[in-house]
Design an enzyme around this catalytic site. Structure first.
Site, mmCIF file in Angstrom:
data_model
loop_
_atom_site.group_PDB
_atom_site.id
_atom_site.type_symbol
_atom_site.label_atom_id
_atom_site.label_comp_id
_atom_site.label_asym_id
_atom_site.label_seq_id
_atom_site.Cartn_x
_atom_site.Cartn_y
_atom_site.Cartn_z
ATOM 1 N N HIS A 148 0.894 -1.152 0.000
ATOM 2 C CA HIS A 148 0.000 0.000 0.000
ATOM 3 C C HIS A 148 0.934 1.203 0.000
ATOM 4 C CE1 HIS A 148 -3.737 2.255 1.530
ATOM 5 N NE2 HIS A 148 -2.802 3.158 1.317
ATOM 6 N N HIS A 194 -3.735 -1.163 -5.492
ATOM 7 C CA HIS A 194 -4.626 -0.032 -5.832
ATOM 8 C C HIS A 194 -3.910 1.263 -6.235
ATOM 9 C CE1 HIS A 194 -3.698 0.648 -1.658
ATOM 10 N NE2 HIS A 194 -4.795 0.124 -1.147
ATOM 11 N N ASP A 231 -10.419 -3.836 -3.409
ATOM 12 C CA ASP A 231 -10.126 -3.258 -2.090
ATOM 13 C C ASP A 231 -11.418 -3.177 -1.263
ATOM 14 O OD1 ASP A 231 -8.635 -2.205 -0.027
ATOM 15 O OD2 ASP A 231 -8.640 -0.163 -0.797
ATOM 16 N N HIS A 275 -17.474 -0.536 5.880
ATOM 17 C CA HIS A 275 -17.701 0.094 7.184
ATOM 18 C C HIS A 275 -19.203 0.320 7.293
ATOM 19 C CE1 HIS A 275 -13.421 0.895 7.743
ATOM 20 N NE2 HIS A 275 -13.386 1.319 6.500
HETATM 21 O O1 DOR Z 1 -9.745 2.680 2.248
HETATM 22 C C1 DOR Z 1 -9.158 1.761 2.769
HETATM 23 N N1 DOR Z 1 -9.730 1.039 3.745
HETATM 24 N N2 DOR Z 1 -7.915 1.466 2.369
HETATM 25 C C2 DOR Z 1 -7.138 0.569 3.036
HETATM 26 O O2 DOR Z 1 -6.025 0.341 2.635
HETATM 27 C C3 DOR Z 1 -7.648 -0.088 4.265
HETATM 28 C C4 DOR Z 1 -9.118 -0.173 4.185
HETATM 29 C C5 DOR Z 1 -9.797 -0.684 5.433
HETATM 30 O O3 DOR Z 1 -9.363 -1.720 5.931
HETATM 31 O O4 DOR Z 1 -10.765 -0.100 5.864
#
Ligand code: DOR
Length: 441
Positions: free
Chosen positions: A181, A235, A306, A310
């Site tokens: 990353h 990404h 990716d 959430h």
């Molecule tokens: O936007 C992101 N969320 N990028 C990441 O690299 C980690 C990920 C997460 O785990 O929420």
């Protein structure tokens, strides 16, 4: 374990490894493809027959970067819900990231994930091991794993690895793939302080700007060149990085782009606010264009989502408390097939970026093509109708998509994992189980 019944897929429009299409039949037995034929396969008595008239048969998608949250963050997602989302999205295999709780930074945590996946995943699975500043001995022994994940920035806690001598140690020792990353920690820290009083989420793309990504990608490339170490850049998000790789990309380096970095840009903040917040952030329409061209020209090797769910409640917090990340496994294939139908690329290219090239980049044997001897991981898609993305219809636990309302074609009708129906005509077969992926060394 009992072998799944043999399966005959009739009258599908089949993509061959050459990229050509034929209309014909495919027979699977003992988890593998045994026959692909332009004429009717009649000499076998299969247990199950699918009439695929009017549908297109592709190799199952291999999504090489997802965050499925189990163990420890199951309120966002878990391996069962995520694998249901995969099955609905035509994703038959995934490679998952180590930022779960506990972190996947040793063999014990890796084994735990493999065990959990064996008991609840509808699709095939592989898990990265995460680098910390002091787990080199674990990294050297970890198996089976697609590779080592390094967060060079944009991460808190033990998974952040920024000191040069530690990075040198990881690149210098061992042989397995290193996936980075690439966002520069020093620059992010400095810019976070500089913009600390701004709470409009759109500032996210300025704090974690193109320069931050470019500095880290350049640094990773240098390390990979110095030690001739297999490197994968996760990404990739900026025109600058794409141009850098266009100039100088060693044969042992690969990189990927997400559908959101191709199809969304900073204008998305006005429409969907923090749902558009991810790391690395969305960029401008110029970046979208340069990334598309780099993908078309083979500078970028494959597509990853990716997938980083959430909850809406978490996302509703004020920036920078709102977490970064968006779901993706259920929409990636229709998004890319819609792009193909609209003439931005071909279906054969989509298959290469989402399956064939991923299998080859990660040295996953027997996947990524429809041919005898390959694993029967397949997806039948409908390229003749359109359907809108609807959050409430998604299997991901988070229940939303940044592509809400997009009218897409190429939705999976049937997803087959190891010769078994994992998803068929709107129904998930929650009894099917995928297998642990293997990686050739
Ligand atoms: O936007 C992101 N969320 N990028 C990441 O690299 C980690 C990920 C997460 O785990 O929420």
């Amino acid at each position: 374990m009992m072998s799944p019944p043999s399966l005959l897929i009739r009258r599908a429009r089949i993509i061959l490894p050459s990229g050509e299409f034929i209309v014909g039949d495919v027979l699977t037995r003992d988890r593998q493809i045994v026959k692909v034929s332009p004429s009717e396969i009649a000499d076998e008595i299969p247990t199950q027959v699918i009439d695929a008239d009017g549908l297109t048969l592709l190799p199952g998608v291999i999504d090489p970067q997802v965050h499925f949250r189990e163990p420890g963050l199951e309120h966002k997602e878990d391996l069962f819900t995520a694998s249901c989302a995969c099955a609905k999205g035509g994703v038959t295999s995934f490679l998952e990231m180590p930022n779960t709780r506990p972190l996947t930074i040793n063999q014990e945590a890796l084994n735990d994930k493999l065990q959990r996946a064996a008991s609840k995943c509808l699709v095939n699975y592989g898990f990265f091991i995460g680098a910390t500043t002091d787990n080199l001995s674990q990294l050297l022994q970890a198996a089976p794993t697609p590779g080592i994940k390094i967060f060079m920035g944009s991460m808190h806690g033990p998974l952040l690895v920024d000191p040069q001598q530690i990075l040198e140690g990881i690149f210098a020792n061992g042989e397995i793939l290193i996936a980075v990353h690439a966002e520069d920690h020093t620059r992010l820290k400095q810019r976070r302080e500089e913009f600390a009083n701004i709470h409009d989420v759109a500032i996210h793309s300025q704090i974690q700007d193109n320069q931050a990504a470019l500095i880290a990608t350049r640094r990773a490339l240098k390390l990979s060149q110095k030690y001739r170490r297999r490197l994968h850049i996760l990404h990739m998000s900026t025109a600058e990085e794409a141009n850098l790789l266009r100039e100088d990309k060693p044969s042992w380096v690969t990189c990927e782009v997400t559908p959101q970095h191709l199809l969304l840009n900073t204008t998305a903040y006005e429409k969907i606010g923090s749902l558009a917040q991810m790391n690395p952030p969305l960029r401008t329409s110029h970046d979208n264009q340069v990334l598309w061209q780099a993908l078309l020209d083979g500078v970028i090797d494959f597509i990853a989502t990716d997938h980083a769910p959430h909850t809406l409640e978490e996302k509703a917090q004020t920036y920078p408390k709102s977490p970064s990340g968006m779901p993706g496994v259920e929409t990636s294939l229709p998004l890319m097939l819609t792009a193909a139908v609209e003439g931005r690329c071909t279906v054969a290219q989509v298959v290469n970026w989402m399956s064939t090239a991923v299998a080859s980049g990660y040295s996953i044997p027997n996947k990524g093509a429809i041919a005898p001897g390959y694993d029967a991981d397949l997806v039948l898609v409908d390229l003749n109708s359109r359907k809108k993305v609807r959050g409430e219809e998604l299997a991901t636990k988070c229940g939303w998509s940044p592509f809400e309302g997009w009218n897409l074609t190429g939705w999976p009708v049937t997803t087959i994992v190891g010769g078994e129906l994992a998803f068929h005509q709107g129904e998930l077969n929650i009894k099917t189980r995928g297998r642990a992926l293997t990686f050739k060394r």
